[in-house]
Every structure is written in C-alpha cells, then in structure tokens.
Design a protein around this motif. Sequence first.
Motif, PDB file in Angstrom:
ATOM      1  N   VAL A 112      44.160  -7.387  25.980  1.00  0.00           N
ATOM      2  CA  VAL A 112      44.152  -5.945  26.196  1.00  0.00           C
ATOM      3  C   VAL A 112      42.766  -5.417  25.822  1.00  0.00           C
ATOM      4  CG1 VAL A 112      45.096  -5.426  23.896  1.00  0.00           C
ATOM      5  CG2 VAL A 112      45.375  -3.773  25.748  1.00  0.00           C
ATOM      6  N   ALA A 113      42.264  -4.489  26.602  1.00  0.00           N
ATOM      7  CA  ALA A 113      40.935  -3.920  26.345  1.00  0.00           C
ATOM      8  C   ALA A 113      40.922  -3.183  25.010  1.00  0.00           C
ATOM      9  CB  ALA A 113      40.531  -2.969  27.470  1.00  0.00           C
ATOM     10  N   VAL A 114      39.831  -3.338  24.283  1.00  0.00           N
ATOM     11  CA  VAL A 114      39.719  -2.694  22.973  1.00  0.00           C
ATOM     12  C   VAL A 114      39.756  -1.168  23.084  1.00  0.00           C
ATOM     13  CG1 VAL A 114      38.513  -4.613  21.859  1.00  0.00           C
ATOM     14  CG2 VAL A 114      37.189  -2.790  22.958  1.00  0.00           C
ATOM     15  N   ASP A 115      39.443  -0.626  24.239  1.00  0.00           N
ATOM     16  CA  ASP A 115      39.467   0.828  24.405  1.00  0.00           C
ATOM     17  C   ASP A 115      40.778   1.342  25.008  1.00  0.00           C
ATOM     18  OD1 ASP A 115      39.074  -0.133  26.985  1.00  0.00           O
ATOM     19  OD2 ASP A 115      37.353   1.169  27.415  1.00  0.00           O
ATOM     20  N   ASN A 116      41.752   0.455  25.231  1.00  0.00           N
ATOM     21  CA  ASN A 116      43.044   0.864  25.786  1.00  0.00           C
ATOM     22  C   ASN A 116      44.043   1.022  24.636  1.00  0.00           C
ATOM     23  OD1 ASN A 116      45.419   1.250  27.165  1.00  0.00           O
ATOM     24  ND2 ASN A 116      44.999  -0.322  28.709  1.00  0.00           N
ATOM     25  N   LEU A 117      43.914   2.124  23.925  1.00  0.00           N
ATOM     26  CA  LEU A 117      44.722   2.351  22.729  1.00  0.00           C
ATOM     27  C   LEU A 117      46.200   2.512  23.041  1.00  0.00           C
ATOM     28  CD1 LEU A 117      42.335   4.694  20.707  1.00  0.00           C
ATOM     29  CD2 LEU A 117      42.590   2.212  20.585  1.00  0.00           C
ATOM     30  N   ALA A 118      46.546   3.130  24.163  1.00  0.00           N
ATOM     31  CA  ALA A 118      47.954   3.298  24.518  1.00  0.00           C
ATOM     32  C   ALA A 118      48.624   1.935  24.700  1.00  0.00           C
ATOM     33  CB  ALA A 118      48.088   4.135  25.785  1.00  0.00           C
ATOM     34  N   ALA A 119      47.945   1.020  25.382  1.00  0.00           N
ATOM     35  CA  ALA A 119      48.506  -0.323  25.577  1.00  0.00           C
ATOM     36  C   ALA A 119      48.605  -1.059  24.246  1.00  0.00           C
ATOM     37  CB  ALA A 119      47.669  -1.113  26.569  1.00  0.00           C
ATOM     38  N   GLN A 120      47.588  -0.930  23.410  1.00  0.00           N
ATOM     39  CA  GLN A 120      47.632  -1.595  22.105  1.00  0.00           C
ATOM     40  C   GLN A 120      48.818  -1.097  21.280  1.00  0.00           C
ATOM     41  OE1 GLN A 120      43.854  -1.627  19.973  1.00  0.00           O
ATOM     42  NE2 GLN A 120      42.810  -1.518  21.954  1.00  0.00           N
ATOM     43  N   ARG A 129      50.753  -9.236  17.837  1.00  0.00           N
ATOM     44  CA  ARG A 129      49.763  -9.154  16.770  1.00  0.00           C
ATOM     45  C   ARG A 129      48.433  -9.730  17.236  1.00  0.00           C
ATOM     46  NH1 ARG A 129      52.730  -5.806  15.503  1.00  0.00           N
ATOM     47  NH2 ARG A 129      54.354  -5.980  13.939  1.00  0.00           N
ATOM     48  N   PRO A 130      47.309  -9.138  16.815  1.00  0.00           N
ATOM     49  CA  PRO A 130      45.995  -9.660  17.218  1.00  0.00           C
ATOM     50  C   PRO A 130      45.726 -11.033  16.601  1.00  0.00           C
ATOM     51  CG  PRO A 130      45.759  -7.700  15.820  1.00  0.00           C
ATOM     52  CD  PRO A 130      47.213  -7.938  16.001  1.00  0.00           C
ATOM     53  N   ILE A 131      45.204 -11.936  17.438  1.00  0.00           N
ATOM     54  CA  ILE A 131      44.832 -13.265  16.938  1.00  0.00           C
ATOM     55  C   ILE A 131      43.382 -13.601  17.295  1.00  0.00           C
ATOM     56  CG2 ILE A 131      47.182 -14.174  16.946  1.00  0.00           C
ATOM     57  CD1 ILE A 131      46.332 -15.706  19.572  1.00  0.00           C
ATOM     58  N   GLY A 132      42.711 -12.717  18.026  1.00  0.00           N
ATOM     59  CA  GLY A 132      41.329 -12.988  18.388  1.00  0.00           C
ATOM     60  C   GLY A 132      40.746 -11.863  19.215  1.00  0.00           C
ATOM     61  N   ARG A 133      39.507 -12.070  19.565  1.00  0.00           N
ATOM     62  CA  ARG A 133      38.759 -11.080  20.358  1.00  0.00           C
ATOM     63  C   ARG A 133      37.847 -11.845  21.309  1.00  0.00           C
ATOM     64  NH1 ARG A 133      37.067  -5.553  18.268  1.00  0.00           N
ATOM     65  NH2 ARG A 133      35.559  -4.798  19.774  1.00  0.00           N
ATOM     66  N   ILE A 134      37.769 -11.375  22.546  1.00  0.00           N
ATOM     67  CA  ILE A 134      36.893 -11.999  23.536  1.00  0.00           C
ATOM     68  C   ILE A 134      35.811 -10.989  23.909  1.00  0.00           C
ATOM     69  CG2 ILE A 134      36.717 -13.093  25.798  1.00  0.00           C
ATOM     70  CD1 ILE A 134      39.768 -13.637  25.601  1.00  0.00           C
ATOM     71  N   PRO A 135      34.563 -11.272  23.534  1.00  0.00           N
ATOM     72  CA  PRO A 135      33.477 -10.330  23.851  1.00  0.00           C
ATOM     73  C   PRO A 135      33.269 -10.196  25.361  1.00  0.00           C
ATOM     74  CG  PRO A 135      32.764 -11.978  22.239  1.00  0.00           C
ATOM     75  CD  PRO A 135      34.095 -12.418  22.770  1.00  0.00           C
ATOM     76  N   ARG A 136      33.040  -8.971  25.794  1.00  0.00           N
ATOM     77  CA  ARG A 136      32.652  -8.660  27.184  1.00  0.00           C
ATOM     78  C   ARG A 136      33.618  -9.245  28.218  1.00  0.00           C
ATOM     79  NH1 ARG A 136      26.471  -8.086  27.373  1.00  0.00           N
ATOM     80  NH2 ARG A 136      26.803  -8.935  29.437  1.00  0.00           N
ATOM     81  N   TYR A 137      34.894  -9.211  27.941  1.00  0.00           N
ATOM     82  CA  TYR A 137      35.916  -9.797  28.809  1.00  0.00           C
ATOM     83  C   TYR A 137      36.117  -8.990  30.096  1.00  0.00           C
ATOM     84  CZ  TYR A 137      40.464 -11.826  30.085  1.00  0.00           C
ATOM     85  OH  TYR A 137      41.502 -12.444  30.742  1.00  0.00           O
ATOM     86  N   LYS A 141      31.527  -6.151  29.918  1.00  0.00           N
ATOM     87  CA  LYS A 141      31.022  -5.201  28.921  1.00  0.00           C
ATOM     88  C   LYS A 141      32.059  -4.743  27.906  1.00  0.00           C
ATOM     89  CE  LYS A 141      31.390  -1.202  31.985  1.00  0.00           C
ATOM     90  NZ  LYS A 141      30.693  -0.100  32.599  1.00  0.00           N
ATOM     91  N   ILE A 142      33.347  -4.821  28.227  1.00  0.00           N
ATOM     92  CA  ILE A 142      34.382  -4.340  27.311  1.00  0.00           C
ATOM     93  C   ILE A 142      35.094  -5.541  26.684  1.00  0.00           C
ATOM     94  CG2 ILE A 142      36.498  -2.969  27.091  1.00  0.00           C
ATOM     95  CD1 ILE A 142      35.558  -1.467  29.670  1.00  0.00           C
ATOM     96  N   ASP A 143      35.142  -5.556  25.363  1.00  0.00           N
ATOM     97  CA  ASP A 143      35.833  -6.643  24.661  1.00  0.00           C
ATOM     98  C   ASP A 143      37.337  -6.554  24.884  1.00  0.00           C
ATOM     99  OD1 ASP A 143      33.326  -7.193  23.665  1.00  0.00           O
ATOM    100  OD2 ASP A 143      33.872  -6.898  21.556  1.00  0.00           O
ATOM    101  N   ALA A 144      37.981  -7.706  24.761  1.00  0.00           N
ATOM    102  CA  ALA A 144      39.444  -7.787  24.821  1.00  0.00           C
ATOM    103  C   ALA A 144      39.973  -8.277  23.486  1.00  0.00           C
ATOM    104  CB  ALA A 144      39.879  -8.742  25.921  1.00  0.00           C
TER     105      ALA A 144
END
Length: 152
Positions: A112-120, A129-137, A141-144
């Motif tokens: 899920v995109a880091v800027d998609n707060l409703a989805a989060q 639960r978060p288990i990681g982050r993918i830069p520029r996914y 340009k937007i991390d996941a």
Amino acid sequence: MWTLREATSADYNGFYHLDQQCFPPGIAYSRADFRAFLSQPHSIALLAEGATGALLGFILAGQRRRGELHYGYVVTIDVAESARRQGVGRALLFAVEKHLREEGLASIRLEVAVDNLAAQQFYEREQYRPIGRIPRYYMDKIDALVLEKSLL
C-alpha cells in the motif's frame, strides 16, 4: 445490496475501467497487466455486483513462493466510489483470505502506498501489520508499505 461471485473473462474489461477510476496513471494497471496476472496459476478474481449487475468492486489475489515461504498475495482491491464504506472491500478481502486459508496458506501480504492513509487504516482494522517498506515502488517515487496478516 450486492453479491460476491468469481469473475469470468467477460468481467475483465470492467476491472480495467474501475481500476482507472480508482488509481492515478502510473499506479492503475493496464489491460496487459490484468491479462498477465489473470493468466497465472492460482490467480483469484472475485467481484461484487449490485442488484442491477453493476460492478461495485473487485479483488485480485494469488499465491507467491520465496524460497521456503509460501503466502497469499493481494494484487489490488478496487471499490467504486459509490459503493465505498458499505462493506464491499471488507467482504472481498475476507473471501480471498478464506480461500487462501482453505488452500493451507498461513499468511497473506500486500503493498500500500505510504500516502494512502485511508487504505492503511482499512488494512489496520483488518489486522494487517507492516513488515517492510519498498522505496519508490509506485511510479518510481512513492514508497510502499508491505503489510501482512496471519491466516492461522
């Protein structure tokens, strides 16, 4: 009211159009993306339709293997704006989780995109639960955030 059912190839064009409405260019899937995913073994495509047969939402999911790890994976959940906050997304997600649990999988993941707060917030309510982050996914340009839920 709405009902859930397995998708057929006749539904795929509707998936494309709804996805274009739900996500911006660069994040929305192309027709070729849909064809490629839906041709994979173990792909799951479910939809919610209204009383008139209108497409209200859909979910695409499947299975992945990484070494010894075998888990379910949500590609996308799309819900028409007019059908949001009515339980459509939750019902679609629950149906996929049930299917994967019955297949013997112990967990399910998604991005899920880091800027998609409703989805989060939606996924957090559903015990992801978060288990990681993918830069520029997204759009390079937007991390996941990588989210996971136990199916046990």
